[in-house]
Design a protein around this motif. Structure first.
Motif, PDB file in Angstrom:
ATOM      1  N   ASN A   1       1.197  -1.069   0.272  1.00 54.19           N
ATOM      2  CA  ASN A   1      -0.113  -0.189  -0.129  1.00 54.19           C
ATOM      3  C   ASN A   1       0.935   1.453  -0.113  1.00 54.19           C
ATOM      4  O   ASN A   1       0.605   2.333   0.807  1.00 54.19           O
TER       5      ASN A   1
ATOM      6  N   PRO B   1       3.081   4.089  -2.188  1.00 52.55           N
ATOM      7  CA  PRO B   1       2.743   4.517  -3.524  1.00 52.55           C
ATOM      8  C   PRO B   1       3.942   3.802  -5.042  1.00 52.55           C
ATOM      9  O   PRO B   1       5.244   3.597  -4.705  1.00 52.55           O
TER      10      PRO B   1
ATOM     11  N   ASP C   1      -6.476   2.837  -5.435  1.00 50.49           N
ATOM     12  CA  ASP C   1      -5.065   2.674  -5.029  1.00 50.49           C
ATOM     13  C   ASP C   1      -5.027   1.850  -4.344  1.00 50.49           C
ATOM     14  O   ASP C   1      -4.016   1.140  -5.410  1.00 50.49           O
TER      15      ASP C   1
END
Length: 289
Positions: A80, A82, A176
């Motif tokens: 989790n 970037p 995301d």
């Protein structure tokens, strides 16, 4: 136009309007059934794949830097953190798709404390349905790698725009829990068409902008280049060692080079094809992961 023809035309127009207004719903993905799936746009489902065509990551050799970059990017995504969408481009048969599948498998073995990453393959011709799939994936607790092999477009293809919108994320932004990995023989994904004539004025900067506008949306560009003879032999020797194919090194190299000459090419794919022939000759089966 006769009255009956006019009626048929109006009915066809009405049907097209009604068809366009129908909302298509993606079937819930059975994420517990497998770690790999293939997207089926006809019934809007992701088919679980329990037996995956995948090699061990230790067999990915001679591209150490590229392997490590994509591995770290995928590791970041799994935690989790970037991470970037990635475009793997370049010479055919040099392990672009094999690397993606090998890294996915390796990360899931490495990260026992995290939920497994899910890999969903989507075919190039189905890219237009990608927004529907993305909307469904946003709802999941899992993290997904969308994988598109051999991606390329002709100019003005509708799928080109669909992919741009997904990569940009629109107003909502890209989900995301989803990342896109694509492979292509083309660096800029869009076919180059530089054939002009005296009746057509062409702005070269616009041509370049059009060619690069899609690939620029990938944060990682990883280039795969033609295989040297030394690298080809390293790949062959690594395969032979991994699969315990007991052949004298000088014979192995001689036969491998002869095999590549008959194919007129040296690549990871050609090396694997030689290993299959060698294993059959020695009466051995090749284990899979």
């Amino acid at each position: 136009m006769s009255q009956s023809d006019l009626l048929i035309e109006k009915l066809e127009h009405l049907i097209s309007i009604l068809s366009g207004s129908l909302t298509r719903f993606v079937q819930p993905i059975q994420t517990e059934a497998a770690d790999c799936f293939i997207w089926n746009p006809n019934n809007l489902t992701a088919k679980p794949i329990t037996t995956v065509n995948c090699i061990d990551i230790s067999l990915i050799t001679t591209i150490d830097n590229i392997r490590n970059i994509l591995l770290q990017n995928t590791r970041n995504f799994s935690k989790n953190l970037p991470a970037n969408n990635a475009l793997l481009w370049g010479a055919r048969g040099m392990g672009k798709s094999s690397l993606i599948k090998a890294i996915h498998s390796f990360i899931n073995k490495e990260n026992k404390e995290h939920l497994p990453l899910k890999l969903i393959e989507i075919y190039r011709e189905d890219i237009q349905t990608l927004p529907l799939l993305m909307n469904e994936l946003k709802k999941s607790q899992y993290r997904f790698i969308l994988f598109c092999d051999d991606l390329s477009f002709e100019r003005q293809e509708p799928s080109n725009k669909s992919l741009k919108n997904v990569l940009d994320g629109g107003i909502e932004g890209q989900a995301d829990n989803v990342i896109l990995y694509a492979t292509s023989n083309r660096r800029h994904l869009i076919a180059r068409n530089m054939i002009h004539n005296q009746f057509r004025a062409v702005n070269l900067s616009d041509e370049i902008e059009e060619e690069t506008s899609l690939s620029d949306r990938f944060g990682l560009w990883l280039g795969f280049h033609p295989c040297s003879q030394n690298d080809y032999l390293k790949i062959v020797e690594n395969y032979a060692k991994y699969y315990a194919l007991d052949e004298k090194i000088e014979v192995l190299r001689r036969d491998a080079l002869e095999w590549s000459l008959t194919r007129g090419n040296r690549s990871g794919r050609v090396a694997w094809q030689f290993i299959q022939e060698l294993a059959a000759r020695l009466g051995k089966k090749l284990r899979t992961t």
